[in-house]
Write a protein that holds these residues in place. Sequence first.
Motif, PDB file in Angstrom:
ATOM      1  N   TYR A 187       0.828  -1.209   0.000  1.00 49.68           N
ATOM      2  CA  TYR A 187       0.000   0.000   0.000  1.00 49.68           C
ATOM      3  C   TYR A 187       0.863   1.261   0.000  1.00 49.68           C
ATOM      4  O   TYR A 187       0.508   2.258  -0.621  1.00 49.68           O
ATOM      5  CB  TYR A 187      -0.974  -0.008   1.184  1.00 49.68           C
ATOM      6  N   GLY A 188       1.993   1.208   0.701  1.00 52.54           N
ATOM      7  CA  GLY A 188       2.912   2.343   0.665  1.00 52.54           C
ATOM      8  C   GLY A 188       3.448   2.579  -0.739  1.00 52.54           C
ATOM      9  O   GLY A 188       3.475   3.716  -1.228  1.00 52.54           O
ATOM     10  N   ALA A 189       3.856   1.509  -1.404  1.00 56.56           N
ATOM     11  CA  ALA A 189       4.361   1.627  -2.771  1.00 56.56           C
ATOM     12  C   ALA A 189       3.260   2.141  -3.704  1.00 56.56           C
ATOM     13  O   ALA A 189       3.499   3.025  -4.532  1.00 56.56           O
ATOM     14  CB  ALA A 189       4.892   0.283  -3.256  1.00 56.56           C
ATOM     15  N   ALA A 190       2.056   1.597  -3.562  1.00 52.80           N
ATOM     16  CA  ALA A 190       0.941   2.019  -4.412  1.00 52.80           C
ATOM     17  C   ALA A 190       0.656   3.509  -4.230  1.00 52.80           C
ATOM     18  O   ALA A 190       0.450   4.239  -5.211  1.00 52.80           O
ATOM     19  CB  ALA A 190      -0.308   1.202  -4.092  1.00 52.80           C
ATOM     20  N   LEU A 191       0.660   3.966  -2.997  1.00 47.84           N
ATOM     21  CA  LEU A 191       0.406   5.377  -2.726  1.00 47.84           C
ATOM     22  C   LEU A 191       1.438   6.271  -3.409  1.00 47.84           C
ATOM     23  O   LEU A 191       1.088   7.257  -4.057  1.00 47.84           O
ATOM     24  CB  LEU A 191       0.389   5.633  -1.217  1.00 47.84           C
ATOM     25  N   PHE A 192       2.713   5.911  -3.292  1.00 44.95           N
ATOM     26  CA  PHE A 192       3.763   6.712  -3.917  1.00 44.95           C
ATOM     27  C   PHE A 192       3.617   6.732  -5.437  1.00 44.95           C
ATOM     28  O   PHE A 192       3.810   7.771  -6.075  1.00 44.95           O
ATOM     29  CB  PHE A 192       5.151   6.194  -3.522  1.00 44.95           C
ATOM     30  N   LEU A 193       3.275   5.603  -6.017  1.00 45.25           N
ATOM     31  CA  LEU A 193       3.112   5.544  -7.476  1.00 45.25           C
ATOM     32  C   LEU A 193       1.900   6.375  -7.913  1.00 45.25           C
ATOM     33  O   LEU A 193       1.971   7.129  -8.892  1.00 45.25           O
ATOM     34  CB  LEU A 193       2.977   4.098  -7.936  1.00 45.25           C
ATOM     35  N   ILE A 194       0.812   6.258  -7.183  1.00 40.29           N
ATOM     36  CA  ILE A 194      -0.403   7.001  -7.534  1.00 40.29           C
ATOM     37  C   ILE A 194      -0.180   8.507  -7.401  1.00 40.29           C
ATOM     38  O   ILE A 194      -0.634   9.289  -8.242  1.00 40.29           O
ATOM     39  CB  ILE A 194      -1.586   6.524  -6.671  1.00 40.29           C
ATOM     40  N   ILE A 195       0.547   8.921  -6.366  1.00 44.98           N
ATOM     41  CA  ILE A 195       0.805  10.353  -6.144  1.00 44.98           C
ATOM     42  C   ILE A 195       1.486  10.989  -7.353  1.00 44.98           C
ATOM     43  O   ILE A 195       1.198  12.132  -7.706  1.00 44.98           O
ATOM     44  CB  ILE A 195       1.632  10.567  -4.859  1.00 44.98           C
ATOM     45  N   VAL A 196       2.393  10.247  -7.999  1.00 49.28           N
ATOM     46  CA  VAL A 196       3.095  10.817  -9.157  1.00 49.28           C
ATOM     47  C   VAL A 196       2.378  10.512 -10.471  1.00 49.28           C
ATOM     48  O   VAL A 196       2.910  10.777 -11.546  1.00 49.28           O
ATOM     49  CB  VAL A 196       4.580  10.374  -9.219  1.00 49.28           C
ATOM     50  N   GLY A 197       1.169   9.957 -10.396  1.00 53.50           N
ATOM     51  CA  GLY A 197       0.354   9.772 -11.586  1.00 53.50           C
ATOM     52  C   GLY A 197       0.508   8.445 -12.295  1.00 53.50           C
ATOM     53  O   GLY A 197       0.031   8.284 -13.423  1.00 53.50           O
ATOM     54  N   ILE A 198       1.158   7.476 -11.667  1.00 53.23           N
ATOM     55  CA  ILE A 198       1.301   6.153 -12.270  1.00 53.23           C
ATOM     56  C   ILE A 198       0.066   5.336 -11.905  1.00 53.23           C
ATOM     57  O   ILE A 198      -0.249   5.172 -10.732  1.00 53.23           O
ATOM     58  CB  ILE A 198       2.602   5.475 -11.802  1.00 53.23           C
ATOM     59  N   THR A 199      -0.620   4.867 -12.914  1.00 54.99           N
ATOM     60  CA  THR A 199      -1.877   4.155 -12.680  1.00 54.99           C
ATOM     61  C   THR A 199      -1.743   2.675 -13.037  1.00 54.99           C
ATOM     62  O   THR A 199      -0.851   2.280 -13.773  1.00 54.99           O
ATOM     63  CB  THR A 199      -3.015   4.775 -13.516  1.00 54.99           C
TER      64      THR A 199
END
Length: 169
Positions: free
Chosen positions: A123-135
Amino acid sequence: MALLSLDSFLYVFKLFLPALVANGSPVLLREGYPLDFRRNFIDGRRILGDGKTFEGFALGLFFGFYTGIVEAIVFKNMFFIEIGFLSSLGALIGDIIGSFIKRRMGLKRGDKAPLLDQLDFIYGAALFLIIVGITFDIPSFIIFQVLVIFLHIVTNRIAYYLKLKPVPW
């Protein structure tokens, strides 16, 4: 149209592979200096505990980032260098947050916290990826989480038998 495609699942796997590596790497170290400087929180319990160290954080970030570099070479896409860093950093911070939550729940290092232990770093990794726009698509991410739970159980048992971890979970 299929709800889940192999291509979308493999994309999710590639995005989160550095997170898996980053999360598993710190166990290679026996000791280190605690990130919480051995301090207690306002509830009187340790902030994180001895299991979260500067050395483990650095090692996890190094190996996870390196995994992203390897992915960039293998897949001929420099985008994976950025992914490797963000996914690894997010995973390590997610795991730190998981430790913080466990300490607040009164759990000690090594105590079981089902699902939190297996998924906090994802979930931490997902959050960081989503924050920078990686879907990524949700069905693939859900299937990936099931795989991570299984992998976490297997790899922790292996680490326990290799005497890298004090408990098999």
